[in-house]
Design an enzyme around this catalytic site. Structure first.
Site, PDB file in Angstrom:
ATOM      1  N   THR A  18       6.127  15.598   2.813  1.00  0.00           N
ATOM      2  CA  THR A  18       5.196  15.762   1.687  1.00  0.00           C
ATOM      3  C   THR A  18       3.756  15.584   2.161  1.00  0.00           C
ATOM      4  OG1 THR A  18       6.880  14.769   0.251  1.00  0.00           O
ATOM      5  CG2 THR A  18       4.688  14.961  -0.655  1.00  0.00           C
ATOM      6  N   SER A 113       0.376   6.040   4.806  1.00  0.00           N
ATOM      7  CA  SER A 113       0.015   5.765   3.420  1.00  0.00           C
ATOM      8  C   SER A 113       0.478   4.410   2.917  1.00  0.00           C
ATOM      9  CB  SER A 113       0.551   6.887   2.538  1.00  0.00           C
ATOM     10  OG  SER A 113       0.082   6.720   1.242  1.00  0.00           O
ATOM     11  N   HIS A 114       1.326   4.429   1.902  1.00  0.00           N
ATOM     12  CA  HIS A 114       1.772   3.200   1.241  1.00  0.00           C
ATOM     13  C   HIS A 114       2.940   2.548   1.984  1.00  0.00           C
ATOM     14  CE1 HIS A 114       3.922   6.714   0.068  1.00  0.00           C
ATOM     15  NE2 HIS A 114       4.956   5.973  -0.260  1.00  0.00           N
ATOM     16  N   ASP A 277      -3.981   1.710  -1.952  1.00  0.00           N
ATOM     17  CA  ASP A 277      -2.877   1.649  -0.987  1.00  0.00           C
ATOM     18  C   ASP A 277      -3.360   1.606   0.457  1.00  0.00           C
ATOM     19  OD1 ASP A 277      -3.821   4.234  -0.828  1.00  0.00           O
ATOM     20  OD2 ASP A 277      -1.849   5.065  -0.361  1.00  0.00           O
ATOM     21  N   ASP A 279      -3.979   3.764   2.836  1.00  0.00           N
ATOM     22  CA  ASP A 279      -5.060   4.639   3.291  1.00  0.00           C
ATOM     23  C   ASP A 279      -6.091   4.960   2.207  1.00  0.00           C
ATOM     24  OD1 ASP A 279      -3.080   6.132   1.973  1.00  0.00           O
ATOM     25  OD2 ASP A 279      -3.652   7.975   2.991  1.00  0.00           O
ATOM     26  N   ASP A 281      -5.937   6.294  -0.864  1.00  0.00           N
ATOM     27  CA  ASP A 281      -5.952   7.439  -1.775  1.00  0.00           C
ATOM     28  C   ASP A 281      -5.234   7.172  -3.093  1.00  0.00           C
ATOM     29  OD1 ASP A 281      -3.465   7.495  -0.610  1.00  0.00           O
ATOM     30  OD2 ASP A 281      -3.601   9.553   0.147  1.00  0.00           O
ATOM     31  N   ARG A 282      -4.400   6.134  -3.138  1.00  0.00           N
ATOM     32  CA  ARG A 282      -3.714   5.828  -4.400  1.00  0.00           C
ATOM     33  C   ARG A 282      -4.467   4.750  -5.174  1.00  0.00           C
ATOM     34  NH1 ARG A 282       2.746   5.938  -3.648  1.00  0.00           N
ATOM     35  NH2 ARG A 282       2.828   7.828  -2.403  1.00  0.00           N
ATOM     36  N   GLU A 363      -1.161  12.645 -10.018  1.00  0.00           N
ATOM     37  CA  GLU A 363       0.283  12.575  -9.809  1.00  0.00           C
ATOM     38  C   GLU A 363       0.818  11.243 -10.303  1.00  0.00           C
ATOM     39  OE1 GLU A 363       1.744  14.677  -6.043  1.00  0.00           O
ATOM     40  OE2 GLU A 363       0.034  13.487  -5.410  1.00  0.00           O
ATOM     41  N   SER A 365       2.650   9.398  -8.764  1.00  0.00           N
ATOM     42  CA  SER A 365       2.746   8.468  -7.641  1.00  0.00           C
ATOM     43  C   SER A 365       1.421   7.763  -7.367  1.00  0.00           C
ATOM     44  CB  SER A 365       3.221   9.211  -6.395  1.00  0.00           C
ATOM     45  OG  SER A 365       2.336  10.279  -6.103  1.00  0.00           O
ATOM     46  N   LYS A 376      -6.507  12.826  -3.007  1.00  0.00           N
ATOM     47  CA  LYS A 376      -6.598  11.868  -4.091  1.00  0.00           C
ATOM     48  C   LYS A 376      -7.466  10.710  -3.612  1.00  0.00           C
ATOM     49  CE  LYS A 376      -1.956  10.047  -3.128  1.00  0.00           C
ATOM     50  NZ  LYS A 376      -1.331  11.015  -2.214  1.00  0.00           N
TER      51      LYS A 376
HETATM   52  C1  G16 Z   1       2.150  11.523  -0.727  1.00  0.00           C
HETATM   53  C2  G16 Z   1       1.578  12.787  -1.254  1.00  0.00           C
HETATM   54  C3  G16 Z   1       1.622  12.768  -2.743  1.00  0.00           C
HETATM   55  C4  G16 Z   1       3.037  12.516  -3.228  1.00  0.00           C
HETATM   56  C5  G16 Z   1       3.557  11.242  -2.620  1.00  0.00           C
HETATM   57  C6  G16 Z   1       5.019  10.982  -2.919  1.00  0.00           C
HETATM   58  O1  G16 Z   1       1.325  10.470  -1.083  1.00  0.00           O
HETATM   59  O2  G16 Z   1       0.241  12.957  -0.834  1.00  0.00           O
HETATM   60  O3  G16 Z   1       1.149  13.992  -3.190  1.00  0.00           O
HETATM   61  O4  G16 Z   1       3.064  12.419  -4.610  1.00  0.00           O
HETATM   62  O5  G16 Z   1       3.436  11.300  -1.228  1.00  0.00           O
HETATM   63  O6  G16 Z   1       5.781  11.952  -2.331  1.00  0.00           O
HETATM   64  P1  G16 Z   1       7.347  11.841  -2.257  1.00  0.00           P
HETATM   65  O7  G16 Z   1       7.806  11.710  -3.675  1.00  0.00           O
HETATM   66  O8  G16 Z   1       7.776  13.109  -1.604  1.00  0.00           O
HETATM   67  O9  G16 Z   1       7.685  10.597  -1.473  1.00  0.00           O
HETATM   68  P2  G16 Z   1       0.782   9.482  -0.015  1.00  0.00           P
HETATM   69  O10 G16 Z   1      -0.076   8.527  -0.783  1.00  0.00           O
HETATM   70  O11 G16 Z   1       2.016   8.873   0.580  1.00  0.00           O
HETATM   71  O12 G16 Z   1       0.040  10.338   0.953  1.00  0.00           O
END
Ligand code: G16
Length: 543
Positions: A18, A113-114, A277, A279, A281-282, A363, A365, A376
């Site tokens: 993703t 990320s998270h 989070d 990085d 972005d959340r 989103e 998430s 984001k």
């Molecule tokens: C990433 C994507 C987001 C997505 C999230 C969850 O976030 O950038 O667009 O909503 O993963 O994805 P999944 O449901 O496939 O785990 P981040 O913050 O991890 O970069």
């Protein structure tokens, strides 16, 4: 300086998910693993010759080592310049901004990320394109293809760059500019929001707790909230980025930001609580005694964005990912603007933003953002909330309740089932797919199915099609259940079940969320045969 051409061979499994390639840190540390992926990226974009790249990450374990490898490989691939955050730090939105500001050709963002960080946790690499946004699917497919036929990578034999020193040096004929990670981002935020009004809000005694979760937004939050906007010292907690995020899980949700949640539900709660989070972005927004779901936050921000200077002329459209609740669609309808539904993954918003079709995206998430960058942006969402609070002079809960009164409430919750055996997760999805043609009209847990389909997205800008983006079941009365396999996990499969129930316009908006979702949840369990196939209906995480 002499370019070294190092022989290598394809390594299996370098398929971006993703959001970039995410693996266990030790996997990334294996010989040539990172190098192969970086070279494949250079190859997929037509080489690095004469190009400028932004490089930075969230400070997790292996961040600076990876950055040194990338800088040398950029030089080996003939790049003209690399712009890198001091000490290797750049939040994802700040990196997106730097790419755009400097008209760079792209950027490497090092983050999972998270996901937790550390030698036994997760690492990741994401390539962002010249628009500042995550590589679109066409490009990630090319990168993957290049990883399957790679035979060599290019680098230079050179000393490491001193990442602690701001300034420009030459490295193997390539310029390396080490920049302050915060200042350009801070200027951008100042250009979007009414900092004077927010400053006055804090001067008036407004209180806040911003939990940076030992991750990258610490320096951004401290500078912008405390130094510039005058929030009292101590407003930002856990503000020093640590390689292992203090052994925490830097995911801003009620489970992983429990300390903040407990404070916000107590008598000592400040006026607003927020978290970001790994990085940056959340985001999570919590009022005194009220958690704002990401889907509601998106809708509320969209409905009130005109109160901030950057959005005073209104929005061109609103986009949300498919599993995100319909709350923002209701706002778009009322504003008379277009609403878009995209697959999960910020990369799908890029074309809509570039084409000017949408101004705000979000989103479920915990991601919200706007056309100011192509990612984001956690702190942006917090600042927009502050700007709105400063203008409306109401509490978070008053604003939320007023929103529900105007639009009705979309009760929403996501259940995550982690580390499920991949074959079982696939079986469950396949079994569900197989039932879809007969579901409409059938009743489960008292709810009648209206439609059941697999989401497929036709990008209205470039005409590309993305299939298999989640299984969705809609019920009479405004309920919906969505099943999807996560694309960001690093162990087995993570099954996500997204539950939603609309209250109706004049319905009850004061129910407990899980109680309001009870029927949709029971119906989803029954239809999916979850218990029988994956052996469980108890999620690891409920958000
Ligand atoms: C990433 C994507 C987001 C997505 C999230 C969850 O976030 O950038 O667009 O909503 O993963 O994805 P999944 O449901 O496939 O785990 P981040 O913050 O991890 O970069």
């Amino acid at each position: 300086m002499k370019i070294e051409i190092v022989e290598t061979a394809p390594i299996e499994g370098q398929m971006p998910g993703t959001s970039g390639l995410r693996k266990k840190t030790r996997v990334f540390m294996e010989p040539k693993y990172l190098e192969n992926f970086i070279q494949a990226t250079f190859d997929a974009i037509g080489g690095g010759e004469g190009k400028t790249f932004v490089v930075g990450g969230d400070g997790r374990y292996f961040n600076t080592d990876a950055i040194q490898v990338i800088i040398k490989m950029a030089a080996g691939n003939g790049a003209a310049a690399v712009i890198v955050g001091q000490n290797g730090i750049l939040s994802t939105p700040a990196a997106s901004h730097l790419i755009r500001l400097n008209k760079a050709d792209g950027g490497f963002i090092l983050s999972a990320s998270h996901n937790p960080g550390g030698i036994d946790e997760d690492f990741g690499v994401k390539y962002n394109a010249a628009n500042g946004g995550p590589a679109p699917e066409g490009l990630t497919a090319k990168v993957f293809e290049a990883t399957t036929s790679i035979s060599h990578y290019k680098t230079i034999a050179a000393d490491n760059v001193d990442l602690s020193r701001i300034g420009t040096t030459s490295h193997g004929g390539m310029s390396v500019q080490v920049v302050d990670p915060v200042s350009d981002y801070q200027n951008l935020m100042e250009s979007l929001f009414d900092f004077g009004a927010i400053r006055a809000l804090f001067a008036d005694g407004f209180t806040m707790r911003f939990d940076a979760m030992h991750a990258v937004t610490g320096p951004y939050g401290s500078t912008i909230l405390e130094d510039i906007l005058g929030a009292p010292a101590g407003t930002v907690t856990n503000g020093i980025p640590l390689e292992d995020f203090g052994k925490g899980h830097p995911d801003p949700n009620p489970i992983w930001a429990k300390e903040l949640m407990d404070l916000m539900m107590s008598d000592d709660a400040p006026d607003i609580g927020a978290a970001s989070d790994g990085d940056g972005d959340r985001n999570m927004i919590v009022g005194r005694g009220v958690y704002v779901t990401p889907s509601d936050s998106l809708a509320i921000l969209a409905a009130n964005a005109h109160l901030a200077p950057a959005y005073a002329d209104g929005l061109s459209g609103i986009a949300r990912s498919m599993p995100t609740s319909a709350a923002s669609d209701r706002v778009a309808a009322k504003l008379g603007i277009d609403a878009y539904e995209t697959p999960t993954g910020w990369k799908f918003f890029g074309n809509l933003l570039d084409a000017g079709k949408v101004t705000i995206c979000g989103e479920e998430s915990a991601g919200t953002g706007s056309s100011h960058v192509r990612e984001k942006d956690g702190l942006w969402a917090v600042l927009l909330w502050l700007n709105i609070l400063a203008v409306r002079k109401q509490s978070v809960s008053e604003i939320v309740e007023d929103h529900w009164k105007t639009y009705g409430r979309d009760y929403y919750s996501r259940y995550d089932f982690e580390a499920v055996a991949t074959d079982k997760a696939n079986d469950m999805m396949q079994n569900l797919r197989g039932k879809f043609s007969q579901l409409a009209g059938q009743t489960f847990a008292g709810l009648t199915v209206t439609t059941a389909d697999e989401f497929s997205y036709l990008d209205p800008v470039d005409g590309s099609v993305s299939d298999n983006q989640g299984l969705r079941i809609a019920f009479e009365g405004g309920g919906r259940a969505v099943f999807r396999l996560s694309g960001t996990g690093t162990q087995g499969a993570t099954v996500r079940l997204y539950l939603e129930q609309y209250s109706g316009l004049n319905g009850d908006t004061n129910q407990d969320t899980q109680a309001a979702l009870q029927s949709v949840r029971s119906a989803a369990f029954e239809i999916s045969d979850m218990k029988a196939i994956i052996g469980r209906i108890e999620p690891d995480v409920i958000t």
